[in-house]
Design a protein around this motif. Sequence first.
Motif, PDB file in Angstrom:
ATOM      1  N   ARG A  11      40.914  39.900  38.843  1.00 34.29           N
ATOM      2  CA  ARG A  11      41.824  38.964  39.515  1.00 34.29           C
ATOM      3  C   ARG A  11      41.200  37.587  39.644  1.00 34.29           C
ATOM      4  O   ARG A  11      41.888  36.622  39.976  1.00 34.29           O
ATOM      5  CB  ARG A  11      42.189  39.493  40.910  1.00 34.29           C
ATOM      6  N   THR A  13      39.158  34.110  38.184  1.00 34.12           N
ATOM      7  CA  THR A  13      39.366  33.244  37.021  1.00 34.12           C
ATOM      8  C   THR A  13      38.568  33.738  35.820  1.00 34.12           C
ATOM      9  O   THR A  13      39.075  33.789  34.694  1.00 34.12           O
ATOM     10  CB  THR A  13      38.959  31.797  37.349  1.00 34.12           C
ATOM     11  N   LYS A  16      40.150  36.925  34.453  1.00 33.21           N
ATOM     12  CA  LYS A  16      41.389  36.647  33.718  1.00 33.21           C
ATOM     13  C   LYS A  16      41.070  36.087  32.334  1.00 33.21           C
ATOM     14  O   LYS A  16      41.728  36.435  31.342  1.00 33.21           O
ATOM     15  CB  LYS A  16      42.257  35.668  34.499  1.00 33.21           C
ATOM     16  N   VAL A  77      50.887  35.658  29.439  1.00 31.01           N
ATOM     17  CA  VAL A  77      51.000  35.612  30.900  1.00 31.01           C
ATOM     18  C   VAL A  77      49.726  35.046  31.536  1.00 31.01           C
ATOM     19  O   VAL A  77      49.787  34.202  32.426  1.00 31.01           O
ATOM     20  CB  VAL A  77      51.301  37.017  31.468  1.00 31.01           C
ATOM     21  N   LEU A  78      48.572  35.515  31.067  1.00 27.05           N
ATOM     22  CA  LEU A  78      47.306  35.031  31.621  1.00 27.05           C
ATOM     23  C   LEU A  78      47.066  33.564  31.268  1.00 27.05           C
ATOM     24  O   LEU A  78      46.525  32.807  32.070  1.00 27.05           O
ATOM     25  CB  LEU A  78      46.144  35.892  31.115  1.00 27.05           C
ATOM     26  N   ILE A  80      49.382  31.252  30.866  1.00 27.68           N
ATOM     27  CA  ILE A  80      50.240  30.469  31.762  1.00 27.68           C
ATOM     28  C   ILE A  80      49.656  30.443  33.168  1.00 27.68           C
ATOM     29  O   ILE A  80      49.587  29.395  33.817  1.00 27.68           O
ATOM     30  CB  ILE A  80      51.664  31.049  31.787  1.00 27.68           C
ATOM     31  N   ASN A  81      49.218  31.614  33.636  1.00 26.34           N
ATOM     32  CA  ASN A  81      48.647  31.721  34.976  1.00 26.34           C
ATOM     33  C   ASN A  81      47.410  30.855  35.146  1.00 26.34           C
ATOM     34  O   ASN A  81      47.266  30.130  36.140  1.00 26.34           O
ATOM     35  CB  ASN A  81      48.313  33.182  35.271  1.00 26.34           C
ATOM     36  N   LEU A  82      46.510  30.895  34.163  1.00 29.80           N
ATOM     37  CA  LEU A  82      45.277  30.106  34.240  1.00 29.80           C
ATOM     38  C   LEU A  82      45.557  28.610  34.127  1.00 29.80           C
ATOM     39  O   LEU A  82      44.890  27.793  34.770  1.00 29.80           O
ATOM     40  CB  LEU A  82      44.308  30.549  33.134  1.00 29.80           C
ATOM     41  N   THR A  83      46.560  28.241  33.314  1.00 26.64           N
ATOM     42  CA  THR A  83      46.926  26.833  33.179  1.00 26.64           C
ATOM     43  C   THR A  83      47.454  26.289  34.498  1.00 26.64           C
ATOM     44  O   THR A  83      47.056  25.201  34.948  1.00 26.64           O
ATOM     45  CB  THR A  83      47.997  26.654  32.085  1.00 26.64           C
ATOM     46  N   LEU A  84      48.353  27.031  35.140  1.00 23.71           N
ATOM     47  CA  LEU A  84      48.912  26.611  36.422  1.00 23.71           C
ATOM     48  C   LEU A  84      47.827  26.574  37.498  1.00 23.71           C
ATOM     49  O   LEU A  84      47.793  25.667  38.336  1.00 23.71           O
ATOM     50  CB  LEU A  84      50.036  27.565  36.846  1.00 23.71           C
ATOM     51  N   GLN A  85      46.951  27.552  37.454  1.00 25.24           N
ATOM     52  CA  GLN A  85      45.848  27.609  38.417  1.00 25.24           C
ATOM     53  C   GLN A  85      44.913  26.427  38.238  1.00 25.24           C
ATOM     54  O   GLN A  85      44.447  25.828  39.214  1.00 25.24           O
ATOM     55  CB  GLN A  85      45.088  28.925  38.221  1.00 25.24           C
TER      56      GLN A  85
END
Length: 226
Positions: A11, A13, A16, A77-78, A80-85
Amino acid sequence: MAISASHGFFRSTVGKKYLMGLAGLIWAGFVLTHMAGNLLIFVSSDAYNMYSYALTSNKLIYVAEAGLVAALVLHVVLAINLTLQNRSSKGTRYAVKAKGEKKARFASTTMGIQGSVILAFVIYHLATFKYGTYYETNVNGVVMRDLFRLMVEVFQSPAYVVWYLVSLVLLGFHLSHGVGSVFQSFGWMNGRYQPMLRKLSVVYAIVVAAGFIAQPVYIYLVLGQG
């Protein structure tokens, strides 16, 4: 305790990035083998169709396809998630862009755009060849789908060929930076092996992209003139 620690790691960075890298490596291996198999079009139509038939008639193809879809979804999905994070943690963009060695490379700064175009290409390419016109041929007494004929037919369209070439060039950039990033995430980009691994990722990307690009170019310019 071990399960809880593992869950916490994936979970994070780093975790991921690790998972995204593993999913990316699955696809990196797939595109290399897929490219190599497709080179059979340079041998003969029968050789290519027999190769395609051997793959599609194998019951394990469904397991392989499910695994590839799962890896692709996880990777996207990961990403996109890491980019937004990452954007959230930065808050605002830097007023002055770094120059020289600190300036981000093209492949790195456009990974999101590349990924979006490549994803659209994969979906469209799959729909075109998996669910395209069904032709039949007979090779050594075995009736099978004539994918070679479909490929020649599809690559007679200049628009499709251009779209294919642009997508494959972007795939080359994506693979070069992506494979290098995976090596870095795994902690292999330190010490004396770093230059070799960077060159390896670039060579790999060039081989894959060039191998795929050669196919529509050959069909359009050589077979299409017949």
